[in-house]
Structure formats: structure tokens, C-alpha cells
Design a protein around this motif. Structure first.
Motif, PDB file in Angstrom:
ATOM      1  N   PRO A 254      35.831 -20.036  75.337  1.00 16.10           N
ATOM      2  CA  PRO A 254      34.710 -19.200  75.783  1.00 16.10           C
ATOM      3  C   PRO A 254      34.945 -18.705  77.198  1.00 16.10           C
ATOM      4  N   VAL A 255      34.318 -17.602  77.550  1.00 12.91           N
ATOM      5  CA  VAL A 255      34.463 -17.082  78.911  1.00 12.91           C
ATOM      6  C   VAL A 255      33.676 -17.952  79.880  1.00 12.91           C
ATOM      7  N   SER A 256      34.075 -17.877  81.139  1.00 14.66           N
ATOM      8  CA  SER A 256      33.400 -18.627  82.204  1.00 14.66           C
ATOM      9  C   SER A 256      33.013 -17.682  83.329  1.00 14.66           C
ATOM     10  N   ASP A 257      32.057 -18.086  84.112  1.00 14.91           N
ATOM     11  CA  ASP A 257      31.594 -17.304  85.254  1.00 14.91           C
ATOM     12  C   ASP A 257      32.786 -16.936  86.133  1.00 14.91           C
ATOM     13  N   GLY A 258      32.926 -15.656  86.425  1.00 16.18           N
ATOM     14  CA  GLY A 258      34.005 -15.189  87.289  1.00 16.18           C
ATOM     15  C   GLY A 258      35.247 -14.728  86.570  1.00 16.18           C
ATOM     16  N   ASP A 259      35.339 -14.942  85.263  1.00 13.27           N
ATOM     17  CA  ASP A 259      36.526 -14.508  84.514  1.00 13.27           C
ATOM     18  C   ASP A 259      36.681 -12.995  84.569  1.00 13.27           C
ATOM     19  N   LEU A 260      37.916 -12.531  84.727  1.00 12.12           N
ATOM     20  CA  LEU A 260      38.230 -11.113  84.646  1.00 12.12           C
ATOM     21  C   LEU A 260      38.327 -10.711  83.179  1.00 12.12           C
ATOM     22  N   ILE A 261      37.611  -9.640  82.798  1.00  9.96           N
ATOM     23  CA  ILE A 261      37.657  -9.169  81.411  1.00  9.96           C
ATOM     24  C   ILE A 261      37.886  -7.655  81.400  1.00  9.96           C
ATOM     25  N   PHE A 262      38.304  -7.154  80.236  1.00 10.10           N
ATOM     26  CA  PHE A 262      38.570  -5.729  80.058  1.00 10.10           C
ATOM     27  C   PHE A 262      37.866  -5.248  78.793  1.00 10.10           C
ATOM     28  N   VAL A 263      37.385  -3.999  78.838  1.00  5.80           N
ATOM     29  CA  VAL A 263      36.711  -3.383  77.696  1.00  5.80           C
ATOM     30  C   VAL A 263      37.484  -2.137  77.303  1.00  5.80           C
ATOM     31  N   SER A 264      37.920  -2.086  76.053  1.00 10.81           N
ATOM     32  CA  SER A 264      38.655  -0.933  75.538  1.00 10.81           C
ATOM     33  C   SER A 264      37.788  -0.248  74.488  1.00 10.81           C
ATOM     34  N   GLY A 265      37.244   0.911  74.832  1.00  8.84           N
ATOM     35  CA  GLY A 265      36.325   1.563  73.901  1.00  8.84           C
ATOM     36  C   GLY A 265      36.187   3.040  74.178  1.00  8.84           C
ATOM     37  N   HIS A 266      35.184   3.637  73.533  1.00 10.53           N
ATOM     38  CA  HIS A 266      35.043   5.087  73.536  1.00 10.53           C
ATOM     39  C   HIS A 266      33.676   5.504  74.100  1.00 10.53           C
ATOM     40  N   PRO A 267      33.495   5.406  75.415  1.00 11.02           N
ATOM     41  CA  PRO A 267      32.214   5.818  76.003  1.00 11.02           C
ATOM     42  C   PRO A 267      31.918   7.273  75.677  1.00 11.02           C
ATOM     43  N   GLY A 268      30.644   7.542  75.324  1.00  8.94           N
ATOM     44  CA  GLY A 268      30.309   8.847  74.781  1.00  8.94           C
ATOM     45  C   GLY A 268      30.307   9.975  75.795  1.00  8.94           C
ATOM     46  N   ARG A 269      29.484   9.868  76.794  1.00  8.95           N
ATOM     47  CA  ARG A 269      29.457  10.898  77.829  1.00  8.95           C
ATOM     48  C   ARG A 269      28.711  10.371  79.050  1.00  8.95           C
ATOM     49  N   THR A 270      29.189  10.760  80.202  1.00 10.19           N
ATOM     50  CA  THR A 270      28.505  10.459  81.453  1.00 10.19           C
ATOM     51  C   THR A 270      28.380  11.743  82.249  1.00 10.19           C
ATOM     52  N   GLN A 271      27.526  11.728  83.252  1.00 16.21           N
ATOM     53  CA  GLN A 271      27.333  12.894  84.116  1.00 16.21           C
ATOM     54  C   GLN A 271      27.207  12.438  85.566  1.00 16.21           C
ATOM     55  N   ARG A 272      28.202  11.670  85.974  1.00 15.69           N
ATOM     56  CA  ARG A 272      28.107  11.031  87.282  1.00 15.69           C
ATOM     57  C   ARG A 272      28.339  11.972  88.446  1.00 15.69           C
ATOM     58  N   ILE A 273      29.028  13.059  88.199  1.00 16.58           N
ATOM     59  CA  ILE A 273      29.268  13.971  89.299  1.00 16.58           C
ATOM     60  C   ILE A 273      28.518  15.279  89.052  1.00 16.58           C
ATOM     61  N   PHE A 274      27.436  15.207  88.280  1.00 11.32           N
ATOM     62  CA  PHE A 274      26.547  16.360  88.178  1.00 11.32           C
ATOM     63  C   PHE A 274      26.055  16.719  89.578  1.00 11.32           C
ATOM     64  N   THR A 275      25.837  17.979  89.785  1.00  5.16           N
ATOM     65  CA  THR A 275      25.247  18.401  91.047  1.00  5.16           C
ATOM     66  C   THR A 275      23.794  17.928  91.106  1.00  5.16           C
ATOM     67  N   VAL A 276      23.217  17.998  92.292  1.00  4.56           N
ATOM     68  CA  VAL A 276      21.813  17.621  92.461  1.00  4.56           C
ATOM     69  C   VAL A 276      20.922  18.463  91.555  1.00  4.56           C
ATOM     70  N   GLU A 277      21.214  19.759  91.478  1.00  6.09           N
ATOM     71  CA  GLU A 277      20.390  20.653  90.664  1.00  6.09           C
ATOM     72  C   GLU A 277      20.487  20.302  89.182  1.00  6.09           C
ATOM     73  N   ALA A 278      21.663  19.872  88.740  1.00  7.28           N
ATOM     74  CA  ALA A 278      21.823  19.469  87.342  1.00  7.28           C
ATOM     75  C   ALA A 278      21.030  18.202  87.050  1.00  7.28           C
ATOM     76  N   LEU A 279      21.031  17.270  87.994  1.00  6.78           N
ATOM     77  CA  LEU A 279      20.247  16.047  87.814  1.00  6.78           C
ATOM     78  C   LEU A 279      18.750  16.336  87.855  1.00  6.78           C
ATOM     79  N   GLU A 280      18.343  17.271  88.700  1.00  4.83           N
ATOM     80  CA  GLU A 280      16.930  17.639  88.751  1.00  4.83           C
ATOM     81  C   GLU A 280      16.487  18.293  87.449  1.00  4.83           C
ATOM     82  N   TYR A 281      17.363  19.073  86.841  1.00  6.67           N
ATOM     83  CA  TYR A 281      17.062  19.656  85.526  1.00  6.67           C
ATOM     84  C   TYR A 281      16.865  18.554  84.491  1.00  6.67           C
ATOM     85  N   LEU A 282      17.727  17.547  84.523  1.00 12.50           N
ATOM     86  CA  LEU A 282      17.568  16.414  83.611  1.00 12.50           C
ATOM     87  C   LEU A 282      16.228  15.719  83.850  1.00 12.50           C
TER      88      LEU A 282
END
Length: 695
Positions: A254-282
Motif C-alpha cells: 500500500p502507499v504511504s504518506d509522502g510516497d511519490l506517485i505518477f498518473v498516466s491518463g487522458h485529461p479532457g480539457r483545461t483552460q489555465r491560460i485563458f485570458t481574464v476576459e475569457a474567464l469572465e465570460y465563463l
């Protein structure tokens, strides 16, 4: 995270329809990432960062084995090969679309679970496609060379789409692999992804919903959790279990507190570098609009389910998806409504614009921010113009009509989803033998037509043509009762008959599709133009960011394979320390503490096996890994590349991850690998399946 992704199945189609236009954004950089932030490309892994922070650098072999063991579900989510005989591990909620389609009034697989005692009992999914990423090729130069007109969005979009279609078609012909060109960094880069496809996928084991979604909506996006949100499927080739060379070994620790882990998957979509105006529209327009739609559909399905046990079964998967999406979008909106979120982003944006304005080489690019601001206004005007009636019959009819007409065009001139490279997957969906239920179809279609009327008004020409003097319920009843498109063979005959058969069909669903088509194409043309303009604008911003902050980092999510990392770590909430792991004993205690609440009743199989279970066995854990919808079903591995867990959710604090990563409280929630094996052995009494894992 249960807002899985976007490509097939009721929840997945809904999420695609509601999601923000999926433009891949400009690159984050090593100077602006925080904590364990990052959804990294497998051909650009953060080796130096991992070495510096954790003293670990993944080798080429480590990365290749993980990549080739990772699987994408067209129903929206991720998975992994966990045996040499084709076993695939994913979430119960990722598999729920298939479980729903395999269920009947007599056999409710979602509610009651399923266990195949032999290969002969493994149930074939009607329309599931799994993809394994084989290779990535950079095709940026070829696509950029094809776009010779950047002043006219219509022309540039056509040139770009033509180049993409040609590349995908050539790759398919040369390799036989599914070939998708993926836009990265806002159009600054284009990669060709080649996938091996598996379309013979069979259900092996699924637990009961009471175990997979223990705690129900009350516990959804919360922690601590005690869920067995896992399902096993198997891929076949030539009628036999596939022989898999690259699969994940299973960790017995089992994993323990502090263990380094990795996730290999297919994240759908993010908008982390949307402009301020794009975030305000959201914040001000898009998300409130989506939430109004979701609340409407939630009430609709709740009322439908009151009609009886069979109606409850038929509507369960879609209602679950709607409720889950409603809760997720509520959390996203709450994050954007925190003034500090926008204030922080505004500060960075102001700095970028100021520095670029003072740089003669970058100054011409500054107009991109204003362009994006104008596009948001145009998006808002588009919101109520959609005519994509979200009814299975109508969606099938429109797709068949568009396929027939797009087939008349050169491949490069077609809508993206109707090109040669997309054809096999499209036909698999259009000819699926999954059942369609008349009563549910009537309810869904009547409400969609009523919504069209509410948004456009009775005086609208299209509304009048659709209604033709009838009520929405009357139109829906006529179409559902008289259409034959619920028969996959009828759909296949129409497709094979081509444009003449489709245009000559008197099927009422096809007649409605022909009425909607001109408006659909007009809406789509505007949408595609806005997307092209936005893509060009963000590509300019990408140049500014690269010039000022440097290169590196990762692009926004695109439902393609990414690697995230983090540590097993608890957090503080309401002045209480939340431990990072839970166990089976906690599940029984949680059930007892909520006695009398149906969502907290563990299934009978668990109660009967309680004395046999090692109650100290780890069941769930949290980590700081950077995930988003689409990561559901992703394998969690340790430094050795062995499977230690299965992503199934994020906590409520993680719901801002679409646009802002934080590791203060946000956590990815996983089923522990040792918990899955313990359940298989002691609760479901399938020692052979437990032993097959990782072998």
C-alpha cells in the motif's frame, strides 16, 4: 474526477456539448508552475524537474512501458492494461455507459454488478473503442506551411482543416492506425497521434453501485472516501483474449504518506491560460447558462424515474452524469466567483501586456488580448442559437445526414468528424446495437423541442417548421413512435445507400434532421470561425509568453495521454487534519454512522464477507497529482512503474483545476490497488481474477 470527458455515452456526450470550445492554450512555463502542477506530454517529460525535486528521473523504458500500458476510452475516461491476457482496469463510472447498454429489465448490471466466471461469460460491449498511443509525430511545419492566408478566418480554417485531414488520412493509409492531429499551445504546435484501436471489448467484473459509488451524491467530490470505483474489462483480437506485451505489474504494498506517485491518463480539457476576459465570460455567462441547463435536465430525469423501477434503471446513468456535472460546474463557478482568482490572473496578464507593449518586436502581438475579448462577446450571442437537439434519435439522424453529404466532398473540405480518418469510429457509434427506449426518447426529445421554443420564441421560422402546428410532446411522440432509426440495421442501410437514400427517406427523424441541417451548419460555421480566430490569437499570446517567461512546461489538456506526478499527502480542512488513506474498516464505520440513509448502505456481498476481509487493508488514498475530468480510470504507479492505485475523483477543492492548480487542499482521489485485490478475493470470491492482475 467524475466529469469524465467527452466522447460517447450519455454523460460524455453531454459534457462535450456543454464544454467550452476546446482550444489548447499557450504553454505554462517552469517559472509559473506551482507545487506538483503539470499534465506533461510523453514526448516532453519533466525529467530535470523530477530529478531536482524528488531525485527520480524516468528512463525511456519506464516511460514507454507506461505509455503502452495506458488506454483511452471513447466513452470518456482512461484505463490501463493490467495483464498479458488483455485485462483492462478502469472506473465503474467510466464503464457505466457500457454497463447501462448491457443491462435489461431482468439484469441491472449497474446496480447489481457482474462477474464473468469464464471467458465465455465475458459480455461484449456494443460500441466501445479503446485507444493505445503508439507514437507521436510533430507535424507543425507542414500545417503552418499550408495556412497561407491568416487574415481571413474562413480561408485559414479551411486551409488548416484540409492539411489536418490530409495528414490523418495519409497516416491511416500508411500505418492502419487511428491517426489524430492534436492542437497544442494554442496552435503553436501540432502533433500527430497514432493509436492502436481495440473494438472487441468485453466486461469481466464490475462491483455493485452501492460499493462503487458508496456515499452517493453527498460524498461525491469529498474526502475521506471509501469507494470501490473499479471495473475490469478485457480486449479481444480475432475472437480470443488479446496478447498484451506492455501491461502494468501490480504492487502488493500500500502507499504511504509522502510516497511519490505518477498518473498516466487522458485529461479532457483545461483552460489555465485563458485570458481574464475569457474567464469572465465563463463566470458571468457560460457556466451559469450550463448550470441552468443541467438543473432543468436533473428535474426532468428525476420526474421520469418516478414512473417506476424500469424507468429508474433506464434513466439512472444519464441522471448520474447530470447530477455529477452539476456539482462539478458549481464548484468551478464558485472558484471563479472568488475575486482573488481573477485578481491574480489580471496581475499576470497586465504584466505580460505591459512588457510586450514596451518591446517593438512583441508590440504587434498585444492586440491578441483584445481579439479574445471581442470573441467572448460573440460566443455569448451564440449560446442560445444551438439546434443540436440532445436526443439520441435526432443525433443519429443528423449524423447520418451529415455523413452522407460530407461524403460528397473532398476529404480535406469535410467537417472534422466526417473525414476518412474518423470514419471507422463514427460508423461504430452510428451502428451500435445498444438499446434505445421509446419512453425515455419521448421525454428527452419533447423537452429539447420545448427548450428550442423557449429560447427562440414561437415566431421563429425554424421553431414553426419543427412544430408544424403541433406541441413539442406531439412532435416527439410522432418521431419516436414512427421512426425506425432505433434499429441499427436500418441505420446501416441508410448509410450504405448514400445521399440519395438519406435525402429520400421519409423516416420522421430524418425529416427533422433535414429541417435542422441548414441552421446547424450556419451555427457550426460561426462556431468554427470563432475557434479559428481564438486559435490564432492564443498562438500570438504564446509567442509573448515564450519571449518573456521562457519555454518549457506543458500545454492545456486535450484528451490525449499525459503524465502527472505528486505525493501521497493529506490536508487541513475546517481546522481538522485529513489523513491521506482510508481502509475497509472505515467503510463499515462510515456505513454505520449513516444508518438509514440509502446511499450509505454497503451491498449485501460486503456485509456477508465482513468477517473474511482484512479490514486494515487500504481502500482509498489522496495525492497532489494534477488531474482533471478525463483522468477517471487513470492508473497510479510508483517509482518502479507498478500499479498502486486507480484515479476515480477529485475532492471539492480540486474543482478549480480547469483553470487553476493548487496543492494546498486540492487532491486527486484513488482506489488503492491492494484494496481492489482484497475485494476480488474476499468479497467477490474470484481468486483467479485477483491473481491475474499484473501478470
Amino acid at each position: 474526477m467524475k466529469v469524465t470527458c467527452m466522447l460517447g455515452g450519455s454523460l460524455r456526450h453531454l459534457t462535450l456539448a456543454l464544454s467550452v470550445i476546446a482550444v489548447s492554450m499557450i504553454p505554462s512555463t517552469t517559472t509559473t508552475t506551482h507545487g506538483d502542477e503539470g499534465m506533461y506530454l510523453f514526448n516532453d517529460l519533466p525529467r530535470s524537474l523530477l530529478q531536482e525535486r524528488y531525485g527520480f528521473q524516468p528512463s525511456d523504458t519506464w516511460a514507454e512501458e507506461l505509455r503502452l500500458a495506458s488506454v483511452r476510452f471513447n466513452s470518456g475516461g482512461s484505463g490501463s492494461f493490467v495483464s498479458s491476457t488483455g485485462l483492462v482496469l478502469t472506473n465503474h463510472h467510466v464503464a457505466s455507459d457500457t454497463l447501462q447498454k448491457l443491462s435489461s429489465e431482468e439484469h441491472n448490471l449497474i446496480k447489481d454488478g457482474y462477474l464473468a466466471k469464464s471467458h465465455d461469460e465475458e459480455l461484449k460491449a456494443p460500441d466501445l473503442e479503446l485507444n493505445v498511443l503508439i507514437e507521436i509525430e510533430d507535424v507543425t511545419d507542414r500545417i503552418n506551411a499550408a495556412v497561407t492566408n491568416t487574415t481571413n478566418p474562413d480561408v485559414s480554417a479551411k486551409q488548416r482543416q484540409g492539411a489536418i485531414a490530409a495528414i490523418e488520412s495519409e497516416s491511416l493509409d500508411q500505418t492502419g492506425l487511428r491517426s489524430d492531429v492534436v492542437t497544442l499551445f494554442g496552435g503553436a504546435r501540432y502533433h500527430l497521434y497514432r493509436y492502436k484501436k481495440y473494438t472487441d471489448v468485453r466486461l469481466v467484473w464490475a462491483p455493485e453501485t452501492a460499493a462503487a459509488f458508496f456515499g452517493g451524491d453527498a460524498d461525491n467530490f469529498e474526502y475521506p472516501r471509501y469507494n470501490l470505483d473499479a471495473t475490469l474489462m478485457r480486449v479481444y483480437e480475432n475472437g480470443e483474449p488479446a496478447k498484451i506485451d506492455h501491461f502494468l505489474r501490480w504492487s502488493d504494498t500500500p502507499v504511504s504518506d509522502g510516497d511519490l506517485i505518477f498518473v498516466s491518463g487522458h485529461p479532457g480539457r483545461t483552460q489555465r491560460i485563458f485570458t481574464v476576459e475569457a474567464l469572465e465570460y465563463l463566470r458571468d455567462t457560460r457556466l451559469p447558462f450550463v448550470l441552468d441547463y443541467l438543473r432543468r435536465k436533473e428535474i426532468l430525469f428525476q420526474q421520469y424515474q418516478l414512473e417506476g423501477n424500469e424507468a429508474s434503471r433506464r434513466g439512472r446513468d444519464e441522471l448520474f452524469g447530470i447530477q455529477n456535472a452539476r456539482k462539478a460546474y458549481t464548484g468551478m463557478l464558485a472558484g471563479l466567483q472568488d475575486p482573488q482568482t481573477i485578481a491574480t490572473r489580471r496581475g499576470r496578464q497586465h504584466r505580460l501586456i505591459t512588457e510586450a507593449s514596451n518591446n517593438p518586436q512583441l508590440r504587434p502581438l498585444v492586440s491578441a488580448w483584445q481579439e479574445i475579448a471581442e470573441i467572448q462577446k460573440e460566443k455569448a450571442a451564440q449560446l442560445t442559437r444551438s439546434v443540436s437537439l440532445r436526443s439520441d434519435l435526432v443525433q443519429l439522424a443528423i449524423s447520418i445526414l451529415l455523413l452522407a453529404k460530407e461524403d460528397q466532398k473532398p476529404n480535406g473540405d469535410r467537417l472534422a468528424e466526417y473525414t476518412d480518418a474518423s470514419r471507422e469510429s463514427l460508423l461504430n457509434r452510428l451502428t451500435s446495437p445498444a438499446p434505445l427506449y421509446d419512453d425515455l426518447q419521448r421525454v428527452k426529445l419533447a423537452d429539447e423541442i420545448a427548450l428550442l421554443l423557449e429560447r427562440r420564441g414561437m415566431g421563429d421560422t425554424l421553431v414553426q417548421e419543427v412544430l408544424a402546428g403541433r406541441s413539442p410532446r406531439e412532435v416527439a411522440a410522432e418521431i419516436v413512435d414512427q421512426s425506425n432509426l432505433d434499429d441499427p440495421e436500418v441505420r446501416r442501410q441508410l448509410i450504405d445507400g448514400g445521399v440519395n437514400a438519406v435525402l429520400g427517406s421519409d423516416d420522421p427523424a430524418m425529416r427533422l434532421a433535414r429541417i435542422l441541417e441548414p441552421e446547424y451548419r450556419a451555427y457550426r460555421a460561426v462556431d468554427d470561425q470563432l475557434s479559428e480566430r481564438e486559435k490564432q490569437a492564443y498562438a500570438k499570446i504564446a509567442q509573448v509568453v515564450t519571449a518573456i517567461e521562457g519555454t518549457g512546461g506543458y500545454p492545456d489538456a486535450t484528451f490525449t495521454l499525459r503524465l502527472a506526478f505528486g505525493t501521497v499527502k493529506g490536508y487541513i480542512e475546517n481546522a481538522a487534519e485529513i489523513q491521506p488513506t482510508t481502509n475497509f474498516e472505515g467503510a463499515f464505520e462510515h456505513a454505520a454512522a449513516h444508518a438509514g440513509q440509502d446511499d450509505f448502505d454497503l451491498p449485501e456481498s460486503w456485509m456477508n464477507a465482513k468477517d473474511k476481509i482484512d479490514l486494515s487493508t487500504q481502500l482509498n488514498f489522496v495525492s497532489t497529482a494534477d488531474i482533471i475530468g478525463g483522468n477517471s480510470g487513470s492508473p497510479v504507479v510508483n517509482r518502479e512503474g507498478k500499479l498502486v492505485g486507480l484515479i476515480f475523483d477529485g475532492n471539492i477543492q480540486s474543482l478549480t483545476s480547469d483553470y487553476l492548480y493548487t496543492d494546498q487542499q486540492a487532491r486527486a482521489v484513488s482506489v488503492s490497488g491492494v484494496g481492489i485485490r482484497e475485494a476480488l478475493r474476499t468479497i467477490y470470491e474470484t481468486e483467479s481474477l485477483a491473481n491475474e492482475l499484473g501478470r
